[in-house]
Each structure stands twice: as C-alpha cells, then as structure tokens.
Design a protein around this motif. Structure first.
Motif, short mmCIF file in Angstrom:
data_model
loop_
_atom_site.label_atom_id
_atom_site.label_comp_id
_atom_site.label_asym_id
_atom_site.label_seq_id
_atom_site.Cartn_x
_atom_site.Cartn_y
_atom_site.Cartn_z
N ARG A 79 -36.46 -0.11 23.35
CA ARG A 79 -37.89 -0.75 23.83
C ARG A 79 -38.95 0.28 23.73
NH1 ARG A 79 -35.61 -3.58 29.63
NH2 ARG A 79 -34.50 -5.04 28.56
N ALA A 80 -38.81 1.51 23.75
CA ALA A 80 -40.19 2.48 23.74
C ALA A 80 -40.26 2.38 22.29
CB ALA A 80 -39.66 3.77 24.09
N LYS A 81 -39.33 2.68 21.24
CA LYS A 81 -39.59 2.42 19.88
C LYS A 81 -40.26 1.18 19.52
CE LYS A 81 -35.88 3.75 17.45
NZ LYS A 81 -34.53 4.00 17.28
N ALA A 82 -39.84 -0.07 19.85
CA ALA A 82 -40.38 -1.19 19.49
C ALA A 82 -41.76 -1.42 20.20
CB ALA A 82 -39.59 -2.42 20.05
N LEU A 83 -41.95 -1.16 21.41
CA LEU A 83 -43.18 -1.33 21.94
C LEU A 83 -44.52 -0.43 21.25
CD1 LEU A 83 -44.89 -2.74 24.52
CD2 LEU A 83 -44.55 -0.31 25.73
N PHE A 84 -43.94 0.79 20.94
CA PHE A 84 -44.99 1.49 20.15
C PHE A 84 -44.84 2.07 18.92
CE2 PHE A 84 -44.98 3.08 24.81
CZ PHE A 84 -46.33 3.04 25.05
N ALA A 204 -51.44 5.50 27.79
CA ALA A 204 -50.22 4.88 27.26
C ALA A 204 -50.18 3.27 27.34
CB ALA A 204 -48.98 5.32 27.77
N GLY A 205 -50.58 2.79 28.49
CA GLY A 205 -50.70 1.51 28.96
C GLY A 205 -51.64 0.77 28.11
N LEU A 206 -52.74 1.43 27.73
CA LEU A 206 -53.91 0.62 26.80
C LEU A 206 -53.21 0.51 25.43
CD1 LEU A 206 -56.91 2.70 28.37
CD2 LEU A 206 -55.77 0.54 29.25
N VAL A 207 -52.76 1.60 25.11
CA VAL A 207 -52.02 1.77 23.70
C VAL A 207 -51.02 0.63 23.60
CG1 VAL A 207 -50.54 3.11 22.15
CG2 VAL A 207 -52.41 4.18 23.22
N ALA A 208 -50.23 0.54 24.64
CA ALA A 208 -49.31 -0.73 24.63
C ALA A 208 -49.65 -1.77 24.71
CB ALA A 208 -48.34 -0.50 25.88
N PRO A 213 -56.75 2.43 20.35
CA PRO A 213 -55.91 2.64 18.76
C PRO A 213 -54.69 3.47 19.18
CG PRO A 213 -58.24 3.11 18.61
CD PRO A 213 -57.86 2.80 20.06
N SER A 214 -53.57 3.25 18.49
CA SER A 214 -52.15 4.04 18.69
C SER A 214 -52.34 5.11 17.97
CB SER A 214 -51.20 3.07 18.13
OG SER A 214 -49.91 3.87 18.10
N PRO A 215 -51.93 6.30 18.57
CA PRO A 215 -51.63 7.81 17.90
C PRO A 215 -50.29 7.68 17.03
CG PRO A 215 -51.06 7.86 20.15
CD PRO A 215 -51.49 6.43 19.88
N ILE A 216 -49.74 6.89 17.36
CA ILE A 216 -48.12 6.98 16.48
C ILE A 216 -48.25 7.35 15.14
CG2 ILE A 216 -45.70 5.71 16.23
CD1 ILE A 216 -46.16 6.52 18.99
N ALA A 284 -54.20 -4.85 30.39
CA ALA A 284 -54.69 -3.59 29.65
C ALA A 284 -56.03 -3.95 29.35
CB ALA A 284 -54.01 -3.30 28.59
N THR A 285 -56.38 -5.19 28.73
CA THR A 285 -57.89 -5.81 28.51
C THR A 285 -58.57 -5.69 29.84
OG1 THR A 285 -56.78 -7.23 26.91
CG2 THR A 285 -59.10 -7.40 27.58
N GLN A 286 -58.05 -6.43 31.01
CA GLN A 286 -58.85 -6.30 32.08
C GLN A 286 -59.10 -4.84 32.70
OE1 GLN A 286 -59.89 -9.34 33.48
NE2 GLN A 286 -61.35 -8.07 34.82
N ILE A 287 -58.10 -3.98 32.63
CA ILE A 287 -58.43 -2.66 33.00
C ILE A 287 -59.74 -2.30 32.52
CG2 ILE A 287 -57.72 -0.25 32.56
CD1 ILE A 287 -55.01 -0.95 32.79
#
Ligand SMILES: *Cc1c(COP(=O)(O)O)cnc(C)c1O
Length: 417
Positions: A79-84, A204-208, A213-216, A284-287
C-alpha cells in the motif's frame, strides 16, 4: 474506544484516557504534527499483533508463527509503494527519528558530512542539529532560509553545497510553510555528488493527497512519520529506490532495531488504505484551504505571518507584533482551549526557550470537518486571547466558548458521552 476492561482493572489509567479523550474533543488542536487517527487505525493498533515478535522481514524471520504478520506487513508495504509510487518501502521504523537514523546508518560512515536545514529555521533535530546523535556522530553543516524572504534560497544552498561537499543533503522541515522544491534539491545533490534524503514527515498526507509535489522521483531515500498529516498510528516509514532497498532494510533491522511493532504495522496498513480513498484527497485539499484562511485572517488582524502565508498545513506566526511572546501566548491559548506550540521564527532575536512565535497546523481541525469559516473563527479566538493575557477568568470563559464551538465537529476515533 472500548475501555471496559481497563475500567475494571486499572481505574487510574482509565480515568486518564477518558480525560484525554475529553481534552482532545473539547479543544481546538493546532499542533502541526498532531491529528486524529481514525477508530479503525486505533483498533488495529490496539490489536493482538502487539503480542507477536517478528525480527526480520516477510519470509525471512527469526521466529516462527509469522503466517499473519508477514501478510499484514506485506500489505502495508504494498500500500505504501502504491500510494507514493515508490519502488521499495520499509514500514518497520519505530518513529520518524529512528527512520532518519537508519538512513544515516545505511548511507554514511560516522564522521561523514551531512547538510540539513538548521533547527531554528524550521529543520528537525535529526537533520544534524548539534544535540542530536546526527550532529554528534556526523559532521553536520546547516543551511538556513533567506534573511529577507524567509524562503529556502536554492542558489545559496547550491553555493554552500559546492563549498562543503556533503555526502548527504537533507531536505524537509518541521516549521516551513511553503512548497519545497525537491527537484531543485536533487539537482544540487547531483552536482556535488551527494545523496538526497527527503524527510516528508509533516507533509506526507499532503503528498499522498496530491496537494504537495512528491519527493519520490527526486530523492535517494524518503523518510516519514505516519502520524502527522498522514493520520496513521505513531510510526515511521522509509521509501527508496530498488537499488537501495537492501541497505535500507539492513540498517533498520538488524542495524538499529529489533522486532518491529506489528500492531503499529497493522495500523499503518489501515491508514494507508484510508489515504488512498477519494475522501483523503478532499481532506488534504481542505487542510491547505484551512491553513490559508487561518493565515489570512491572522494577518488581517495584525499578526505577522512568516512568508506572508502558507502553501501547506502550517502557519508560523510572529506574535511580537501583537505585544506578546510565543511561550506566553501558547500558555494562554492552552487555557483558552486552543493548543499549539511556541516556536522560533527565522532569525529570531529571542531565545529558543522563549521565542517570538507560535506554530499552528490545520490537519487535526480539518479531520473534524472544519472549513474556512471555522479557520477564520479560530484566528479570531487567537486574536481575542492576546487581549486576555493576564485575565484568568476571561480565559476560562473563552475556553467554554471554544468547547461549544468544537461540539458540532465530531472527532475521529472519539465518542464522548
Ligand atoms: C516529526 C518529525 C520527525 C520525527 O518524528 P518522531 O516520530 O517524533 O521521531 C522527523 N523529521 C521531521 C521533519 C519531523 O517533522
């Protein structure tokens, strides 16, 4: 939560848990690193997986009886690999600090040079600050934000990296309210032949959720906590490219840790599934919208917001413009039912134990369903608190008002009678 057993066996702890539930329900929680984990996450974290020892990794354990632990850890990893979008994930670090230390152990030799954001400019202890093991056992140099804009100055960071030639550059922050340009950091690291660690603990939640933007694609390794904007149980996680998988895994176990906290792993798996749902994107958008509304309203009321706003969940406020100080105001706010922390602001003329600022985060209130209107009301409450500094009665009255304000917004994971 079901606490029937603990109520019967240990009323002291039972009472403390109930009171903490009440506190988290009645107060406006603005500590930028905190959140409300869902009931599902807490059920997994409170499960029988806490009883199991599992040193090693799925398929290569040192104890028997891993039929189900292997599955739950594999689920969390996939799940971590897929999400990020990562090639490899390690979900065993006990928390964010051990996750970072494992990266140092995997990629560096003691005494190697690292370059991270200075703590007083929003960096984390584990980015090479002198009181941390990362500053004591490694040669740490620190970059800062620009004295004029309080933003990361990538040209200055590049110049410093050229001069210092660090083995590893660390990007990421605990008190930086703007988008971090991970591609720029990667370019700098490439130029000076350094490794790049991105610590995305706060965001991390904002990236997810796709709002930062993702650092990955840019980092050799990405570290994170699982309990901040990502809204999982307290834990840590490392994401990396396939060619570093072995080094990272070996550094976590047996390099740094023993048995993984399998109950936490189960909670992380649940949180990662939640983070892959469409509602999480909306959260995340609302945050970000809430943090921006909070910042705008504070500025309209005469607070100096560092960098003049925010792109993420975090608002760093210099409260000296309102005739008070960070420590004093944070204590007053707590008595008013608004919980945050004092924080240094960049180039703070005051001392770290009595700094100029407070740090506010919008993740927890967003998890309760609060929107921009509530964020602006929270700014009004904070403004009012600055006028009640020495009036304990008025502070107590404001706390009652805050409690009423919170009532219509259910707190995930908490049922109050
Ligand atoms: C919170 C945080 C950590 C440390 O996490 P712990 O779980 O408290 O050890 C590391 N790096 C950053 C940037 C953080 O914000």
């Amino acid at each position: 939560m079901c606490l029937e057993n603990i109520r019967k066996s240990d009323v002291e702890v039972y009472d403390l848990i109930k009171a903490e539930e009440r506190r988290q329900y009645d107060k406006i929680r603005l500590i930028a690193s905190e959140n409300y984990a869902s009931a599902a996450v807490m059920e997994a974290t409170g499960s029988v997986f806490t009883n199991k020892y599992s040193e090693g990794y799925a398929g290569k354990r040192y104890y028997e009886g891993q039929q189900l632990v292997d599955q739950v850890e594999t689920l969390a990893i996939e799940r971590a690999k897929a999400l990020f979008g990562a090639e490899h994930a390690n979900v065993q670090p006990y928390s964010g600090s051990p996750a970072n230390l494992a990266v140092y152990f995997a990629l560096l030799k003691p005494g190697d040079k690292v370059m991270g954001l200075a703590l007083p400019h929003g960096g984390h202890l584990t980015h090479g600050w002198n009181v941390s093991i990362t500053g004591a056992y490694y040669q740490a140099v620190q970059y800062g934000v620009s004295e004029t804009t309080h933003l990361l100055d990538y040209d200055a960071i590049r110049e410093q990296a050229r001069r210092e030639r660090p083995r590893m550059i660390i990007a990421g922050a605990t008190a930086y309210s703007r988008i971090i340009d991970f591609a720029a950091f990667a370019d700098i690291a490439r130029e000076v032949d350094a490794m790049l660690l991105v610590d995305m603990a706060h965001i991390a939640g904002l990236v997810a959720g796709g709002v930062h933007p993702s650092p990955i694609p840019h980092a050799h390794v990405v570290s994170t906590t699982t309990h901040k904007t990502l809204r999982g149980p307290r834990g840590g996680m490392l994401l990396c490219r396939a060619d570093l998988a072995d080094a990272i895994d070996k550094a976590v176990f047996p390099g740094l840790q023993g048995g993984p906290h399998n109950h936490t792993t189960a909670g992380i798996a649940v949180a990662l599934k939640e983070a892959a749902q469409p509602e999480f994107k909306a959260y995340a958008t609302q945050i970000v919208k809430n943090a921006q509304a909070l910042a705008d309203e504070l500025m309209a009321r005469g607070f100096r917001v560092i960098t003049g706003g925010t792109d993420n969940h975090l608002v760093l406020v210099d409260v000296t413009s309102k005739g008070t100080r960070g420590k004093k105001l944070a204590k007053v706010l707590d008595r008013c039912g608004i919980v945050c922390n004092m924080n240094t602001v960049p180039f703070d003329p005051r001392k770290p134990f009595d700094p100029s600022g407070i740090r506010l985060g919008s993740a927890a209130v967003t998890s309760r369903g609060m929107k921009e209107a509530q964020a602006r009301q929270i700014a009004a409450f904070i403004d009012r608190a600055t006028t009640l500094i020495d009036d304990l009665d008025a502070q107590a009255r404001l706390q009652e008002e805050v409690k009423e304000f919170c009532k219509p917004f259910p707190a995930p994971g908490i049922v109050v009678e």
